[in-house]
Motif scaffolding. Sequence first.
Motif, PDB file in Angstrom:
ATOM      1  N   ALA A   1     -20.101  55.789  -1.001  1.00  0.00           N
ATOM      2  CA  ALA A   1     -19.187  54.637  -1.087  1.00  0.00           C
ATOM      3  C   ALA A   1     -19.452  53.642   0.039  1.00  0.00           C
ATOM      4  N   LEU A   2     -19.764  54.164   1.226  1.00  0.00           N
ATOM      5  CA  LEU A   2     -19.965  53.266   2.373  1.00  0.00           C
ATOM      6  C   LEU A   2     -21.214  52.403   2.233  1.00  0.00           C
ATOM      7  N   THR A   3     -22.153  52.816   1.398  1.00  0.00           N
ATOM      8  CA  THR A   3     -23.325  51.966   1.161  1.00  0.00           C
ATOM      9  C   THR A   3     -23.187  51.148  -0.127  1.00  0.00           C
TER      10      THR A   3
ATOM     11  N   MET B   1     -17.040  52.389  13.079  1.00  0.00           N
ATOM     12  CA  MET B   1     -17.801  53.026  12.011  1.00  0.00           C
ATOM     13  C   MET B   1     -19.228  52.481  11.981  1.00  0.00           C
ATOM     14  N   ARG B   2     -20.183  53.348  12.292  1.00  0.00           N
ATOM     15  CA  ARG B   2     -21.579  52.925  12.380  1.00  0.00           C
ATOM     16  C   ARG B   2     -22.120  52.363  11.071  1.00  0.00           C
ATOM     17  N   ALA B   3     -21.593  52.866   9.952  1.00  0.00           N
ATOM     18  CA  ALA B   3     -22.117  52.432   8.654  1.00  0.00           C
ATOM     19  C   ALA B   3     -21.901  50.937   8.426  1.00  0.00           C
TER      20      ALA B   3
ATOM     21  N   ALA C   1     -27.507  59.088  20.200  1.00  0.00           N
ATOM     22  CA  ALA C   1     -27.683  57.662  20.494  1.00  0.00           C
ATOM     23  C   ALA C   1     -27.703  56.821  19.213  1.00  0.00           C
ATOM     24  N   ARG C   2     -28.311  57.323  18.166  1.00  0.00           N
ATOM     25  CA  ARG C   2     -28.384  56.663  16.864  1.00  0.00           C
ATOM     26  C   ARG C   2     -28.746  55.174  16.920  1.00  0.00           C
ATOM     27  N   PRO C   3     -29.990  54.863  17.306  1.00  0.00           N
ATOM     28  CA  PRO C   3     -30.403  53.452  17.325  1.00  0.00           C
ATOM     29  C   PRO C   3     -30.553  52.881  15.906  1.00  0.00           C
ATOM     30  N   VAL C   4     -30.750  51.556  15.832  1.00  0.00           N
ATOM     31  CA  VAL C   4     -30.946  50.911  14.522  1.00  0.00           C
ATOM     32  C   VAL C   4     -32.300  50.207  14.465  1.00  0.00           C
ATOM     33  N   ASP C   5     -33.244  50.654  15.306  1.00  0.00           N
ATOM     34  CA  ASP C   5     -34.548  49.988  15.379  1.00  0.00           C
ATOM     35  C   ASP C   5     -35.269  49.956  14.027  1.00  0.00           C
ATOM     36  N   LEU C   6     -35.145  51.008  13.234  1.00  0.00           N
ATOM     37  CA  LEU C   6     -35.861  51.045  11.942  1.00  0.00           C
ATOM     38  C   LEU C   6     -35.289  50.004  10.970  1.00  0.00           C
ATOM     39  N   HIS C   7     -33.966  49.808  11.013  1.00  0.00           N
ATOM     40  CA  HIS C   7     -33.344  48.771  10.167  1.00  0.00           C
ATOM     41  C   HIS C   7     -33.943  47.410  10.534  1.00  0.00           C
ATOM     42  N   LEU C   8     -34.028  47.166  11.858  1.00  0.00           N
ATOM     43  CA  LEU C   8     -34.470  45.845  12.322  1.00  0.00           C
ATOM     44  C   LEU C   8     -35.960  45.636  12.051  1.00  0.00           C
TER      45      LEU C   8
ATOM     46  N   ALA D   1     -37.567  59.133   7.984  1.00  0.00           N
ATOM     47  CA  ALA D   1     -36.881  58.807   6.721  1.00  0.00           C
ATOM     48  C   ALA D   1     -35.383  58.603   6.970  1.00  0.00           C
ATOM     49  N   SER D   2     -35.056  57.486   7.606  1.00  0.00           N
ATOM     50  CA  SER D   2     -33.659  57.191   7.942  1.00  0.00           C
ATOM     51  C   SER D   2     -32.870  56.804   6.688  1.00  0.00           C
ATOM     52  N   VAL D   3     -31.704  57.414   6.545  1.00  0.00           N
ATOM     53  CA  VAL D   3     -30.845  57.128   5.385  1.00  0.00           C
ATOM     54  C   VAL D   3     -30.356  55.675   5.453  1.00  0.00           C
ATOM     55  N   GLY D   4     -29.757  55.316   6.582  1.00  0.00           N
ATOM     56  CA  GLY D   4     -29.172  53.979   6.707  1.00  0.00           C
ATOM     57  C   GLY D   4     -30.228  52.889   6.606  1.00  0.00           C
ATOM     58  N   ALA D   5     -31.376  53.080   7.253  1.00  0.00           N
ATOM     59  CA  ALA D   5     -32.412  52.041   7.223  1.00  0.00           C
ATOM     60  C   ALA D   5     -32.944  51.880   5.796  1.00  0.00           C
TER      61      ALA D   5
ATOM     62  N   ARG E   1     -34.498  60.317   0.807  1.00  0.00           N
ATOM     63  CA  ARG E   1     -34.410  60.726  -0.606  1.00  0.00           C
ATOM     64  C   ARG E   1     -33.025  61.240  -0.987  1.00  0.00           C
ATOM     65  N   GLU E   2     -32.054  61.068  -0.091  1.00  0.00           N
ATOM     66  CA  GLU E   2     -30.709  61.613  -0.313  1.00  0.00           C
ATOM     67  C   GLU E   2     -30.112  61.131  -1.643  1.00  0.00           C
ATOM     68  N   PRO E   3     -29.266  61.959  -2.283  1.00  0.00           N
ATOM     69  CA  PRO E   3     -28.625  61.540  -3.534  1.00  0.00           C
ATOM     70  C   PRO E   3     -27.832  60.232  -3.404  1.00  0.00           C
TER      71      PRO E   3
ATOM     72  N   PRO F   1     -28.821  70.042   5.040  1.00  0.00           N
ATOM     73  CA  PRO F   1     -28.223  68.831   5.607  1.00  0.00           C
ATOM     74  C   PRO F   1     -27.624  69.039   6.994  1.00  0.00           C
ATOM     75  N   THR F   2     -27.898  68.106   7.899  1.00  0.00           N
ATOM     76  CA  THR F   2     -27.272  68.157   9.228  1.00  0.00           C
ATOM     77  C   THR F   2     -25.752  68.114   9.107  1.00  0.00           C
ATOM     78  N   ASP F   3     -25.247  67.431   8.065  1.00  0.00           N
ATOM     79  CA  ASP F   3     -23.791  67.306   7.907  1.00  0.00           C
ATOM     80  C   ASP F   3     -23.126  68.616   7.486  1.00  0.00           C
TER      81      ASP F   3
ATOM     82  N   THR G   1     -32.432  69.207  14.007  1.00  0.00           N
ATOM     83  CA  THR G   1     -33.573  68.314  14.247  1.00  0.00           C
ATOM     84  C   THR G   1     -33.240  66.846  13.998  1.00  0.00           C
ATOM     85  N   ILE G   2     -32.047  66.546  13.454  1.00  0.00           N
ATOM     86  CA  ILE G   2     -31.747  65.149  13.095  1.00  0.00           C
ATOM     87  C   ILE G   2     -31.020  64.419  14.228  1.00  0.00           C
ATOM     88  N   PHE G   3     -30.035  65.057  14.796  1.00  0.00           N
ATOM     89  CA  PHE G   3     -29.267  64.427  15.886  1.00  0.00           C
ATOM     90  C   PHE G   3     -29.377  65.270  17.141  1.00  0.00           C
ATOM     91  N   GLU G   4     -29.425  64.590  18.293  1.00  0.00           N
ATOM     92  CA  GLU G   4     -29.713  65.308  19.539  1.00  0.00           C
ATOM     93  C   GLU G   4     -28.500  65.991  20.151  1.00  0.00           C
ATOM     94  N   ASN G   5     -27.301  65.655  19.691  1.00  0.00           N
ATOM     95  CA  ASN G   5     -26.118  66.192  20.370  1.00  0.00           C
ATOM     96  C   ASN G   5     -25.104  66.661  19.330  1.00  0.00           C
TER      97      ASN G   5
END
Length: 421
Positions: free
Chosen positions: A25-27, A93-95, A122-129, A164-168, A190-192, A306-308, A329-333
């Motif tokens: 929904a958020l996307t 909300m990062r989304a 940290a979750r940067p957005v460099d790939l989006h940019l 393979a960033s979901v948001g980017a 490739r997430e659903p 899934p990390t979630d 392996t997806i998030f550092e903290n």
Amino acid sequence: MDSILVKGNGPLNGEIAISGAKNAALTLMPATLLTDEPLTLTNVPRLLDIKTTNELLSSLGTEVAMMQEGQIIVLDTNQITNHTAHYDIVRKMRASILVLGPMLARDGKAIVSLPGGCAIGARPVDLHLQGLEAMGATIELKEGYIHAVAKGGLKGATIDFSFASVGATENILMAATLAKGTTVINNAAREPEIVDLADCLRKMGAQISGDGSPTITIQGVDKLHGATHPVVADRIELGTYMLAPVIAGGEVELLGGRINLLHSYCEKLDEAGISVTETKRGLKVTSRNGRINAVNVVTEPFPGFPTDLQAQMMAALCTANGTSVLEETIFENRFMHAPELIRMGANIDVHGGTATVTGVNRLKGAPVMATDLRASVSLILAGLAASGETIVSRVYHLDRGYERLVRKLSSCGANIERITS
Ligand code: UD1
């Protein structure tokens, strides 16, 4: 601040209806910014993050109408009247970063606050940019804001993501629908939820192929139109509730659940000795006699584990037979639930991105608190089978991502209540 009180109360039996996916929904909601016609979303979960997205879109000029207590949302962006997504909303909300691609694609300009760090890393957005720059956008970072301009519109490009960033993937996918020419995204997520977004965009007139695979191809079109789209089932909510009977005992049917949303997760549950069967209405999970087997888990992008669901799986493995190793392996903290589970009597050793969990007979209730959504729900799950009372504070995390959690679990016999303070 509200809290949730859980008392270990024996086996759970019944059924739980799985809601529409928060992350889908958020996307899907920002896709309204791509068209001047109404976008109608059905099966929308009633969550705090959806409310925040409504606020964000309203601030940009979208008219938001809700029906059926918010399960249907009609988003109408006849015109984007303001191209700035403010820090006050983005920080919640990062989304929110997902409005960047669509605004830029439609009007050639967007200013979006940098989301900043969050509890799980940290979750940067460099790939989006980088992706948007490859499509011809000029991007400057000024005073905490991303200023993006695409004079003459975005142009199709080949984009090779280093991860393979979901948001980017979502941001570029949306932006590319209105770009001139063809965009190819290599190493796409490739997430659903990506496939669901592509399905909705196709209904709006976009030309997309390859979603669900590592290469997505988008042929830009001049204009998108309105559409009606149901939000896909929430695989993370599904995976979470699948563990409730595993931890507390009993048998629960998850209505609307499908194994193909969580294939590797179901394989891991099988290895742990947990029986999952497909039914006409969804999935049924039956507890086994005695403790589950210890298993090793490595989080990965879809179709991996899934990390979630890592925090929830850790809660289940706290009482497994033997020692499990979980690697994030997806998030550092993302092991903030571990110290809280330890306070409930778990035996967990965390080193960097690896947690070693040695099963104990039973957890003991305690006052606990978590700093993110999935960590919070793992403590609720742990409390379902712990002796005594578990009080989980900072409930607003749960309100962000679990629709009617107390009602859903208590309908299966859980002793759980929200304490309003
Ligand atoms: C989405 C989900 C989140 C889930 C995550 C991974 C939504 C709203 N959120 O988050 O629930 O945990 O996918 O499945 O859908 N990264 C970069 N640069 C970037 C983008 C990401 O380095 O430009 C890194 C992140 O810091 C992180 C990793 O890539 O370490 C994964 O991030 P990503 O796949 O982008 O996750 P989100 O879209 O933020």
